[in-house]
Write an enzyme that holds these catalytic residues in place. Structure first.
Site, mmCIF file in Angstrom:
data_model
loop_
_atom_site.group_PDB
_atom_site.id
_atom_site.type_symbol
_atom_site.label_atom_id
_atom_site.label_comp_id
_atom_site.label_asym_id
_atom_site.label_seq_id
_atom_site.Cartn_x
_atom_site.Cartn_y
_atom_site.Cartn_z
ATOM 1 N N ASP A 16 17.039 67.262 -0.980
ATOM 2 C CA ASP A 16 16.360 66.720 -2.156
ATOM 3 C C ASP A 16 16.380 65.206 -2.036
ATOM 4 O OD1 ASP A 16 15.355 66.985 -5.035
ATOM 5 O OD2 ASP A 16 17.131 65.739 -5.323
ATOM 6 N N GLU A 100 10.914 68.974 0.185
ATOM 7 C CA GLU A 100 9.838 69.103 -0.779
ATOM 8 C C GLU A 100 8.600 68.387 -0.253
ATOM 9 O OE1 GLU A 100 10.748 66.665 -4.385
ATOM 10 O OE2 GLU A 100 12.473 66.127 -3.172
ATOM 11 N N ASP A 182 20.851 67.432 -8.525
ATOM 12 C CA ASP A 182 20.209 67.259 -7.220
ATOM 13 C C ASP A 182 20.661 68.328 -6.218
ATOM 14 O OD1 ASP A 182 18.956 65.071 -8.290
ATOM 15 O OD2 ASP A 182 20.408 63.626 -7.480
#
Ligand SMILES: [Zn+2]
Length: 192
Positions: A16, A100, A182
């Site tokens: 992340d 991501e 996170d």
């Protein structure tokens, strides 16, 4: 004699990325974003002031502009260096990586310059992870743009409708799972 490691201790890792903490891994490791030293920020402000005082296109103006550009360059080198260190460390410990997809279209629409620069830096950081992984033959999975990695519970899959940026701890109302925000997102991005 070259000793081969007997056990491959690499694991799939979810990453992340963020502005305050550069990267949080699904195993809980955090890589802080190295902020440019205060000295540089002070130099930057001073150089900016100097430039604004010069007559445009005069030789002193060109000199001042060059000085300002040099400081910007030094600051970007500091950032680049911390991105290189973090991405190398991540790729070394991973057997597979999940990241991501940054919303590039949303990024370009962003009119706030500081936010725009920060997003662009994160996108370069993800690219860095991707090419370093590729070089080592480590598969990289990119989550679809609409996957809510932060809002989804990594334990039961329940998706929150709201999650305020100030909520640093993820608490699931369905199953009671509680975890650093996170880290929860990184676990969701982790390739299975
Ligand atoms: Zn849950």
């Amino acid at each position: 004699m070259v000793q081969m490691p007997l056990i491959d201790d690499r694991l799939p890792v979810g990453v992340d990325v963020g502005i305050n903490t550069l990267a949080t891994l699904s195993d809980g490791t955090k890589y802080e974003n190295r902020r440019p030293l205060k000295v540089y920020l002070r130099k930057l402000r001073r150089a900016g002031r100097m430039l604004s005082r010069k007559t445009r296109f005069s030789s002193n103006w060109h000199k001042a502009r060059k000085r300002l550009a040099c400081i910007h360059y030094r600051i970007s080198c500091i950032r680049e260096d911390s991105h290189h260190k973090a991405s190398t460390s991540i790729v070394r410990k991973a057997s597979a990586i999940g990241i991501e997809t940054l919303n590039v279209r949303g990024m370009l629409k962003n009119k706030k310059l500081a936010k725009h620069i920060a997003d662009a830096a994160l996108s370069r950081f993800l690219t860095m992870i991707k090419y370093k992984a590729e070089r080592r033959g480590i598969p990289v999975t990119e989550a679809t743009m609409f996957f809510a990695s932060s809002k989804t519970c990594s334990s039961c899959g329940h998706k929150k409708t709201e999650l305020d940026l100030s909520e640093r701890t993820y608490h699931c109302g369905e199953c009671g799972f509680t975890c650093d925000r996170d880290v929860n997102a990184a676990i969701n991005l982790c390739p299975s």
